[in-house]
Write a protein that holds these residues in place. Structure first.
Motif, PDB file in Angstrom:
ATOM      1  N   ALA A 118       0.804  -1.082  -0.058  1.00  0.00           N
ATOM      2  CA  ALA A 118       0.073  -0.081   0.021  1.00  0.00           C
ATOM      3  C   ALA A 118       0.886   1.130   0.254  1.00  0.00           C
ATOM      4  CB  ALA A 118      -0.993   0.180   1.191  1.00  0.00           C
ATOM      5  N   PRO A 119       0.393   2.384  -0.368  1.00  0.00           N
ATOM      6  CA  PRO A 119       1.333   3.571  -0.638  1.00  0.00           C
ATOM      7  C   PRO A 119       1.452   4.002   1.145  1.00  0.00           C
ATOM      8  CG  PRO A 119      -0.839   3.655  -1.953  1.00  0.00           C
ATOM      9  CD  PRO A 119      -0.981   2.433  -1.107  1.00  0.00           C
ATOM     10  N   ASP A 167       2.403   5.716  15.944  1.00  0.00           N
ATOM     11  CA  ASP A 167       3.567   6.117  14.973  1.00  0.00           C
ATOM     12  C   ASP A 167       3.123   5.779  13.585  1.00  0.00           C
ATOM     13  OD1 ASP A 167       5.268   6.665  17.281  1.00  0.00           O
ATOM     14  OD2 ASP A 167       5.994   4.768  17.287  1.00  0.00           O
ATOM     15  N   ALA A 168       2.381   4.619  13.423  1.00  0.00           N
ATOM     16  CA  ALA A 168       1.928   4.469  11.918  1.00  0.00           C
ATOM     17  C   ALA A 168       0.644   3.926  12.219  1.00  0.00           C
ATOM     18  CB  ALA A 168       3.015   3.619  11.363  1.00  0.00           C
ATOM     19  N   VAL A 169      -0.202   3.860  10.901  1.00  0.00           N
ATOM     20  CA  VAL A 169      -1.428   3.397  10.848  1.00  0.00           C
ATOM     21  C   VAL A 169      -1.739   2.947   9.520  1.00  0.00           C
ATOM     22  CG1 VAL A 169      -2.644   5.284  10.570  1.00  0.00           C
ATOM     23  CG2 VAL A 169      -3.817   3.368  11.706  1.00  0.00           C
ATOM     24  N   TYR A 170      -2.516   1.788   9.372  1.00  0.00           N
ATOM     25  CA  TYR A 170      -2.744   1.270   7.941  1.00  0.00           C
ATOM     26  C   TYR A 170      -4.658   1.777   7.848  1.00  0.00           C
ATOM     27  CZ  TYR A 170      -4.960  -1.763   4.309  1.00  0.00           C
ATOM     28  OH  TYR A 170      -5.500  -2.172   3.184  1.00  0.00           O
ATOM     29  N   ASP A 171      -5.066   2.465   7.036  1.00  0.00           N
ATOM     30  CA  ASP A 171      -6.235   2.982   6.611  1.00  0.00           C
ATOM     31  C   ASP A 171      -6.719   1.991   5.625  1.00  0.00           C
ATOM     32  OD1 ASP A 171      -8.750   4.042   5.696  1.00  0.00           O
ATOM     33  OD2 ASP A 171      -7.935   5.664   6.821  1.00  0.00           O
ATOM     34  N   CYS A 201       9.578  -0.092  13.502  1.00  0.00           N
ATOM     35  CA  CYS A 201       8.429  -0.924  14.128  1.00  0.00           C
ATOM     36  C   CYS A 201       7.032  -0.520  13.860  1.00  0.00           C
ATOM     37  CB  CYS A 201       8.626  -0.695  15.979  1.00  0.00           C
ATOM     38  SG  CYS A 201      10.110  -1.593  16.403  1.00  0.00           S
ATOM     39  N   GLY A 202       6.835   0.663  14.011  1.00  0.00           N
ATOM     40  CA  GLY A 202       5.611   1.254  13.668  1.00  0.00           C
ATOM     41  C   GLY A 202       5.111   0.970  12.115  1.00  0.00           C
ATOM     42  N   LEU A 203       6.047   1.430  11.017  1.00  0.00           N
ATOM     43  CA  LEU A 203       5.879   1.117   9.756  1.00  0.00           C
ATOM     44  C   LEU A 203       5.588  -0.458   9.527  1.00  0.00           C
ATOM     45  CD1 LEU A 203       5.536   2.212   7.048  1.00  0.00           C
ATOM     46  CD2 LEU A 203       8.033   2.205   6.826  1.00  0.00           C
ATOM     47  N   SER A 204       6.408  -1.393  10.072  1.00  0.00           N
ATOM     48  CA  SER A 204       6.276  -2.863   9.792  1.00  0.00           C
ATOM     49  C   SER A 204       4.895  -3.397  10.135  1.00  0.00           C
ATOM     50  CB  SER A 204       7.378  -3.606  10.296  1.00  0.00           C
ATOM     51  OG  SER A 204       7.568  -3.396  11.786  1.00  0.00           O
ATOM     52  N   LYS A 205       4.406  -2.862  11.472  1.00  0.00           N
ATOM     53  CA  LYS A 205       3.197  -3.224  11.749  1.00  0.00           C
ATOM     54  C   LYS A 205       2.271  -2.662  10.857  1.00  0.00           C
ATOM     55  CE  LYS A 205       4.071  -2.654  16.898  1.00  0.00           C
ATOM     56  NZ  LYS A 205       3.896  -2.040  18.016  1.00  0.00           N
ATOM     57  N   ALA A 206       1.963  -1.339  10.207  1.00  0.00           N
ATOM     58  CA  ALA A 206       1.023  -1.034   9.407  1.00  0.00           C
ATOM     59  C   ALA A 206       1.036  -1.659   8.168  1.00  0.00           C
ATOM     60  CB  ALA A 206       1.402   0.610   9.310  1.00  0.00           C
ATOM     61  N   LEU A 207       2.467  -1.949   7.664  1.00  0.00           N
ATOM     62  CA  LEU A 207       2.791  -2.809   6.252  1.00  0.00           C
ATOM     63  C   LEU A 207       2.058  -4.225   6.479  1.00  0.00           C
ATOM     64  CD1 LEU A 207       6.189  -1.325   5.018  1.00  0.00           C
ATOM     65  CD2 LEU A 207       3.763  -0.635   4.175  1.00  0.00           C
ATOM     66  N   ALA A 208       2.484  -4.745   7.611  1.00  0.00           N
ATOM     67  CA  ALA A 208       2.018  -6.170   7.741  1.00  0.00           C
ATOM     68  C   ALA A 208       0.285  -6.225   7.871  1.00  0.00           C
ATOM     69  CB  ALA A 208       2.289  -6.575   9.294  1.00  0.00           C
TER      70      ALA A 208
END
Length: 295
Positions: A162-163, A175-179, A198-205
């Motif tokens: 995702a972008p 720190d990061a979120v997937y919408d 850590c934040g980005l890897s969670k959101a991308l997962a």
């Protein structure tokens, strides 16, 4: 005194081989291993410390299935490098005599076969492997994994699902979120390299799980994404001391251990897919530097 009389005895003939007894023995061995994996799966879902131990094993052996990670955890959670006796012999080392009868028994695919009804099945064998500590090899303290922070973060977003967009603020200071509605990842600006990973890897997962999972719920995906992020952090040398698994998610508390193994497989496969993309990116980033050094 040694007895050599057996050399005069006739060798057993092919007709002496009891195929049914052999098949029954192999099935019993497989059944025992699957029962062990099921029991271990149920155990880790009631104990946060053991659940973290499982994730640690899966991070070390990311190419192994979730079922085999459970078996390694049960047989030797401190294992660091595994191979069968032929592998270790090729390395010039051997299994210690006192350890030969204590293998880690994993399940290995033996290829496909056609059932009587014409459908395709996969047969499995039990493979006996040994940790390096069970061999004559000189064990060394594992060296800490280290990657350039920028290269590691670039690898994390390589062929992302995702972008990714930077923003000044996110709700509750996360720190990061997937919408999912926008199919986009939002990352808060100004983070340290470790917090960003850590934040980005969670959101991308979560984005990966939303893309590949048939049944997707925010609660389940959130916990799975945390597990994926932890596995990736352990694999690539990121500080994961801030992760907490005191209470494994409710959806893992089930009376069906095979359902637990299926959920763990989902976590493992997601981590493996992201890890494989990251490794390709890191290899590509090394290639230009190596070419410059060779000139």
């Amino acid at each position: 005194m040694s007895n050599f009389d057996d050399i005069f005895e006739p060798a057993p003939q092919a007709e002496d081989f009891d195929k049914e007894a052999w098949a029954a023995k192999k099935k019993a061995e497989r059944d025992e291993r699957y029962a062990t994996a099921d029991a271990t799966a149920e155990e880790i879902c009631t104990d946060g410390g053991k659940f973290r131990d499982y994730l640690d094993v899966q991070a070390k052996f990311h190419r192994y299935s979730a079922t085999n990670a459970l078996l390694i955890l049960h047989d030797n959670k401190n294992a660091s490098k595994l191979g069968d006796k032929d592998f270790w012999r090729d390395q010039g080392v051997y299994i210690k005599r006192q350890e030969f009868g204590r293998p880690i028994k994993i399940v290995e695919s033996n290829g496909e076969y056609t059932r009587d009804d014409g459908s395709i099945g996969v047969s499995y064998n039990i493979k006996r492997v040994y940790d390096i500590s069970q061999t004559t090899a000189r064990t060394r303290a594992p060296q800490a994994v280290s990657h350039d922070a920028r290269a590691l973060l670039n690898a994390l977003i390589y062929k992302r699902p995702a972008p990714v967009q930077s923003v000044d603020e996110l709700p509750n200071g996360i720190d990061a979120v997937y919408d999912r509605e926008q199919n986009a990842v939002f990352v808060r600006r100004g983070l340290s390299a470790n917090d960003l990973f850590c934040g980005l890897s969670k959101a991308l997962a979560q984005a990966e799980l939303a893309r590949t999972g048939e049944e997707h719920t925010e609660e389940n995906a959130g916990f799975k994404a945390q597990c994926v992020s932890y596995i990736l952090g352990k694999e690539f040398g990121v500080d994961v001391s801030g992760y907490a698994f005191e209470a494994p998610a409710d959806f893992l508390r089930t009376d069906d251990p095979q359902t637990i193994r299926a959920e763990l497989t989902d976590i493992r496969d997601t981590a493996y897919d992201i890890s494989a993309r990251m490794m390709r990116s890191l290899e590509q980033s090394k290639a230009p530097r190596q070419s410059e050094q060779e000139r």
